[in-house]
Design a protein around this motif. Structure first.
Motif, short mmCIF file in Angstrom:
data_model
loop_
_atom_site.label_atom_id
_atom_site.label_comp_id
_atom_site.label_asym_id
_atom_site.label_seq_id
_atom_site.Cartn_x
_atom_site.Cartn_y
_atom_site.Cartn_z
N VAL A 27 0.86 -1.18 0.00
CA VAL A 27 0.00 0.00 0.00
C VAL A 27 0.89 1.24 0.00
CG1 VAL A 27 -1.75 1.30 1.29
CG2 VAL A 27 -1.84 -1.21 1.23
N ASN A 28 0.72 2.08 -1.00
CA ASN A 28 1.44 3.34 -1.08
C ASN A 28 0.80 4.29 -0.08
OD1 ASN A 28 2.44 5.88 -1.66
ND2 ASN A 28 2.39 5.60 -3.86
N ALA A 29 1.52 4.60 0.99
CA ALA A 29 0.98 5.44 2.06
C ALA A 29 1.53 6.86 2.01
CB ALA A 29 1.27 4.80 3.41
N THR A 30 1.84 7.35 0.81
CA THR A 30 2.35 8.71 0.66
C THR A 30 1.34 9.73 1.18
OG1 THR A 30 3.65 8.05 -1.26
CG2 THR A 30 3.23 10.40 -1.00
N ASN A 31 0.06 9.51 0.86
CA ASN A 31 -1.00 10.40 1.34
C ASN A 31 -2.32 9.63 1.28
OD1 ASN A 31 -2.18 10.75 -1.34
ND2 ASN A 31 -0.45 12.12 -1.77
N GLY A 32 -3.39 10.28 1.70
CA GLY A 32 -4.69 9.60 1.73
C GLY A 32 -5.15 9.13 0.36
N ASP A 33 -4.88 9.91 -0.67
CA ASP A 33 -5.30 9.51 -2.02
C ASP A 33 -4.57 8.27 -2.50
OD1 ASP A 33 -7.08 11.62 -2.17
OD2 ASP A 33 -5.65 12.96 -3.18
N THR A 34 -3.27 8.17 -2.22
CA THR A 34 -2.53 6.99 -2.67
C THR A 34 -2.92 5.75 -1.87
OG1 THR A 34 -0.61 7.48 -1.26
CG2 THR A 34 -0.57 8.35 -3.51
N ILE A 35 -3.26 5.94 -0.60
CA ILE A 35 -3.74 4.81 0.19
C ILE A 35 -5.05 4.28 -0.40
CG2 ILE A 35 -4.68 4.11 2.44
CD1 ILE A 35 -2.69 6.12 3.70
N THR A 36 -5.97 5.19 -0.69
CA THR A 36 -7.26 4.80 -1.28
C THR A 36 -7.06 4.11 -2.61
OG1 THR A 36 -8.39 6.60 -0.14
CG2 THR A 36 -9.50 5.67 -2.05
N ALA A 37 -6.17 4.63 -3.46
CA ALA A 37 -5.91 4.01 -4.76
C ALA A 37 -5.32 2.61 -4.59
CB ALA A 37 -4.97 4.89 -5.58
N SER A 38 -4.42 2.44 -3.66
CA SER A 38 -3.84 1.12 -3.41
C SER A 38 -4.89 0.13 -2.94
CB SER A 38 -2.72 1.21 -2.37
OG SER A 38 -1.62 1.94 -2.84
N LEU A 39 -5.77 0.58 -2.04
CA LEU A 39 -6.82 -0.30 -1.54
C LEU A 39 -7.82 -0.65 -2.64
CD1 LEU A 39 -7.35 1.19 2.01
CD2 LEU A 39 -6.17 -0.92 1.40
#
Length: 67
Positions: A27-39
């Motif tokens: 999971v890319n946890a760079t920011n909230g958007d990347t977390i959502t995209a990974s999920l």
């Protein structure tokens, strides 16, 4: 802080325990958007396995917890 070896530790851990788990998700946890995209990407894997998971982060995290 960058350059402290966190990624290398995570990669080594994943390598060491990979035989103990059916899946390893990154999971890319760079920011909230990347977390959502990974999920959302993980949700597409769950759909291939015939699981009823929508693309909300909560639903994906619940599916992962039940694996």
């Amino acid at each position: 802080l960058g350059g402290m070896g966190k990624t290398q530790i995570a990669l080594k851990f994943a390598e060491e325990v990979s035989s103990q788990y059916a899946y390893i998700f990154w999971v890319n946890a760079t920011n909230g958007d990347t977390i959502t995209a990974s999920l959302k990407g993980i949700a597409s894997i769950s759909e291939a396995k015939k699981a009823e998971v929508d693309e909300t982060p909560e639903s994906v995290l619940y599916w992962i917890a039940c694996l």
